[in-house]
Design an enzyme around this catalytic site. Structure first.
Site, PDB file in Angstrom:
ATOM      1  N   CYS A 150       0.835  -1.195   0.000  1.00  0.00           N
ATOM      2  CA  CYS A 150       0.000   0.000   0.000  1.00  0.00           C
ATOM      3  C   CYS A 150       0.879   1.257   0.000  1.00  0.00           C
ATOM      4  O   CYS A 150       1.918   1.301  -0.647  1.00  0.00           O
ATOM      5  CB  CYS A 150      -0.963  -0.049   1.173  1.00  0.00           C
ATOM      6  N   ASN A 151       0.488   2.271   0.767  1.00  0.00           N
ATOM      7  CA  ASN A 151       1.284   3.495   0.755  1.00  0.00           C
ATOM      8  C   ASN A 151       2.485   3.428   1.691  1.00  0.00           C
ATOM      9  O   ASN A 151       3.149   4.443   1.942  1.00  0.00           O
ATOM     10  CB  ASN A 151       0.422   4.718   1.069  1.00  0.00           C
TER      11      ASN A 151
END
Length: 289
Positions: free
Chosen positions: A167-168
């Site tokens: 993800c981030n």
């Protein structure tokens, strides 16, 4: 009498399969699956499911020797997303000769997204090195973007054989400078912010660079796909497929709205309202400039 014997046989078969399944889930090792399939066909199949691979019937070995230890470190922090690392953790713990550790800046408990408490983490400073570092993402990146966190993540990433994110979490890695000029995945809502830190954003569910030294997964649920890819590359396809079967990872999403390329415009607009700039991959998140 015949019906009675057939019923008993069927019952015994079910009990045997239930016992085998419990053993596989408990032990989580390839040896457990081999033992279960050696005595009886799994779920009534006459051909063991590991007899053939998706790649034309040939399993490819991983980069690591079977007896070579793999040490994995998962970085934890306040504001992190549980599923970002819970999915990969489920995969990694079931791989042979693999040790998984969890660490945060100060050790002890961290408060994840939605107030979920995750405890008993080690201190990052106490970990000399690791073979693989995984940085998961979160709804608030203020903590891992702090200089103290960044220094520890950079230190461990620079000496690690494999540098990974979900993800981030790739934004956290990119901010340390270790992804400069490297291709990386990220959650679709934040992906274009990678370039602001010198990384190359790639809108795919799994991305690798430098012959697999850098590996990353897209948003949240991509962590499971990512971890299976990592498992296959390092421990071989057979170990990865065993793990996928053991946890029954057989996704069948009820809706095709997991990515903007598939979602209806009105659904995308709903996300944009909550995360302004998401549809352009430039959504703002605490901790990221």
């Amino acid at each position: 009498m015949k019906d009675h014997n057939e019923n008993n046989a069927a019952k015994e078969k079910r009990v045997s399969l239930d016992h085998s399944r419990r053993k596989i889930l408990k032990l989580g090792s390839f040896a457990a699956l081999g033992a279960a399939m050696g005595g009886a066909a799994l779920l009534g199949k006459t051909t063991p499911s590991l007899a053939k691979a998706n790649s034309g019937g040939t399993f490819y070995p991983g980069k690591l020797a079977p007896n070579e230890t793999l040490n994995i470190l998962i970085v934890n922090y306040d504001g992190g997303t549980l599923l970002d690392f819970a999915g990969p953790s489920e995969i990694f713990h079931r791989l042979p000769n693999t040790h998984v550790r969890y660490a945060s800046l100060n050790g002890g408990d961290v408060t994840l997204e939605f107030g979920v408490k995750y405890g008993n983490t080690e201190r990052l400073v106490d970990i000399e090195k690791t073979d693989l570092i995984l940085v998961p993402g979160g709804s608030d990146l203020s903590a891992p973007m702090r200089p103290e966190y960044q220094a520890q993540i950079r230190r461990l990433a620079e000496s690690a054989k494999y540098v990974t994110s979900v993800c981030n979490g790739s934004l956290v890695l990119a901010a340390t400078g270790v992804l400069n000029g490297k291709r990386s995945a990220c959650h679709w809502a934040f992906i274009n912010k990678l370039s602001e830190y010198g990384a190359i954003p790639v809108s795919e569910r799994f991305v690798e660079d430098d012959n697999g030294r850098f590996m990353s997964g897209g948003g949240v649920t991509a962590g499971i796909d990512f971890a299976l890819r990592v498992a296959a590359k390092l421990r071989g396809e057979k170990a990865a497929e065993f793990t996928q079967l053991a946890i029954e990872y057989d996704p069948a999403p009820p809706f095709h709205s997991g990515h903007p390329r598939d979602a209806r415009p009105e659904v995308i607009a709903m996300v944009d309202k909550v995360l302004p700039g998401a549809s352009s991959g430039l959504a703002r998140i605490p901790g990221v400039r």
